[in-house]
Design an enzyme around this catalytic site. Structure first.
Site, PDB file in Angstrom:
ATOM      1  N   CYS B  80       0.768  -1.316  -0.505  1.00 29.65           N
ATOM      2  CA  CYS B  80       0.234  -0.056  -0.272  1.00 29.65           C
ATOM      3  C   CYS B  80       1.225   1.743   0.562  1.00 29.65           C
ATOM      4  CB  CYS B  80      -1.730  -0.309   0.857  1.00 29.65           C
ATOM      5  SG  CYS B  80      -2.254   1.422   1.025  1.00 29.65           S
ATOM      6  N   HIS B 181      -3.706  -4.960  -0.178  1.00 31.33           N
ATOM      7  CA  HIS B 181      -3.689  -5.743   1.138  1.00 31.33           C
ATOM      8  C   HIS B 181      -3.487  -6.788   1.153  1.00 31.33           C
ATOM      9  CE1 HIS B 181      -3.064  -2.307   3.480  1.00 31.33           C
ATOM     10  NE2 HIS B 181      -4.471  -1.674   2.323  1.00 31.33           N
ATOM     11  N   GLU B 183      -2.313  -8.832   3.474  1.00 30.19           N
ATOM     12  CA  GLU B 183      -2.748  -9.749   4.860  1.00 30.19           C
ATOM     13  C   GLU B 183      -4.034  -9.059   4.874  1.00 30.19           C
ATOM     14  OE1 GLU B 183      -1.706  -6.484   3.854  1.00 30.19           O
ATOM     15  OE2 GLU B 183      -1.842  -5.105   5.419  1.00 30.19           O
TER      16      GLU B 183
END
Lengths: 248, 200
Positions: B80, B181, B183
């Site tokens: 990001c 993202h 994650e």
């Protein structure tokens, strides 16, 4: 293509999950950490967790508990309740929140919202817009005695360049009788930010109606997941039949 | 050991949680010694470009990371804001220098018929499939109002469509980065991270 989001809303009273009707008569519906674990295993698009009594009871959100909820989640999580300072936001981001949801402080102090956006970026700041219909007017529901129209509040928040809105119809909260389509439709035309429409989902036709009659791209629900057999995936499968893009 | 760079720009805990899930040893750190000892560096981050660079500089991390990644060729993942900071410059409110590892600029997303920020799950089109085997076309979680416009299209590892083509991922030598993202992207994201760590 961006997919629409189906988002479970967990509302918390400081002890356990509760579900309200028209923002009153909270009923206990379970344990937040367990609920988060189930939603994660179901691959939901996002989770919203709100301590709905924090501001009223003048306390901070329980960071330890929120941390345990977030630990269960491999998807984005938005957290709200009693946020008053930049440090409050920092504390939530540090333990893994992706967005924070702010209402009371936004009503009292728009300048703070501007400051938070400058600090964390607009994508991080979501504003809860709780709307009640009074006569022919949409007003912001609050317990501070602040009289503010929906229009006035949104124009203040647009000026702050917030990232997203959670739009909740107080009159439809927990009623499971369908979304306030007129409210959502009107709201979508006043902003170019993403909006999560909340309150009223009770069966599959309600979701089809919401996404075919308005430009909204995310829905939040609680009662339907607590009190019926429907899951977020059922809603997505229903929306697919209306050619609404979903992530399966 | 993986060094997850802590420079006061948001969500480092989620990155470590994903690595823990994959049983990859990591440390959230801004300690130069630990960063030098690490095998892989992850630069996460949310927030503004200007603030991000300011924070890196105040800890001397801009110089250290540049040495580790460009000179010592350490394996690197930017996420990001951690991807955007690799650009030569950000443009808001005016031009501010970035780390400059990848030629190009970070610009505001504008003049599109869709809502901004670009927020939610969007599918990607893979151009360089070094780490994207089995996850081409998959949905990943995006949340941003600015996007990286590289000068050289050969570094684009994946794009996503949001009215315009948005660069979703960048790959240049030992540098890999994602606008989305991983994650926060459940199965698809964890698969990408696993591919990144398994694939030399």
């Amino acid at each position: 293509m961006l997919k629409i989001r189906v988002i479970p809303i967990l509302t918390f009273n400081g002890f356990g999950l509760v579900k309200t009707k028209k923002f009153s008569t909270p009923r206990m519906v379970g344990n937040p950490v367990q609920a988060a674990r189930v939603y994660n295993s179901r691959g939901v698009d996002e989770l919203v967790f709100l301590d709905i009594f924090a501001s009223e009871q003048k306390r901070k959100i329980n960071l330890k508990m929120v941390g345990e909820v977030i630990k269960e989640c491999y998807m984005p999580v938005a957290i709200g309740g009693g946020i008053e300072t930049i440090d409050d936001i920092n504390d939530l981001l540090k333990i893994g929140a992706d967005k924070v949801v702010i209402k009371t402080k936004a009503l009292k102090d728009a300048a703070f919202i501007k400051q938070a956006v400058a600090f964390f970026g607009s994508q991080c700041i979501t504003i809860a817009v709780d709307v009640e219909r009074r006569n022919e007017n949409y007003m912001i529901h609050n317990k501070l005695g602040i009289e503010r129209s929906l229009k006035e509040f949104v124009s203040q928040m647009e000026d702050c360049d917030v990232g997203e809105y959670v739009l909740t119809s107080v009159d439809r909260d927990g009623m499971m009788s369908g979304f306030d389509i007129e409210l959502v439709d009107r709201f979508m035309n006043t902003t170019n930010k993403p909006v999560i429409a909340v309150a009223g989902g009770g069966d599959m036709t309600h979701y089809g109606e919401l996404f075919t009659k308005t430009k909204v791209e995310a829905v939040g629900s609680a009662s339907i997941f607590h009190f019926t057999q429907y899951t977020p995936m059922d809603i997505k499968k229903e929306l697919l039949t209306h050619q609404v893009p979903v992530r399966i | 050991m993986v060094a997850i760079i802590d420079y006061g720009m948001g969500n480092v805990a989620s990155v470590q949680k994903a690595l823990n899930f994959l049983k990859i040893e990591s440390a959230i750190t801004s300690d130069p010694e630990l960063i030098e000892k690490s095998d892989v560096i992850i630069l996460p981050g949310v927030g503004s470009f200007l603030q991000g660079m300011k924070n890196l500089k105040s800890k001397g991390l801009d110089v250290l990371l540049t040495d580790q990644v460009l000179n010592k060729k350490k394996k690197f993942l930017g996420i990001c804001l951690g991807m955007q900071l690799l650009a030569e410059a950000g443009t808001e409110p005016n031009d501010n220098p970035g780390l400059g590892w990848i030629k190009g600029k970070v610009k505001k997303i504008e003049n599109i018929p869709f809502r901004i920020p670009h927020m939610g799950w969007n599918n990607i089109n893979v151009k360089i499939d070094k780490y994207y085997s089995q996850i081409n076309e998959k949905d990943f979680y995006f949340i941003h109002s600015y996007h990286f416009v590289p000068s050289n299209s050969e570094v684009i590892a994946a794009t996503t469509n949001y009215g315009i083509e948005i660069v979703a991922s960048i790959q240049q030598d030992n540098i890999f980065a994602t606008q989305f993202h991983p994650e926060k992207s459940q199965e698809a994201g964890l698969t990408l991270l696993r591919n990144f760590f398994n694939n030399a």
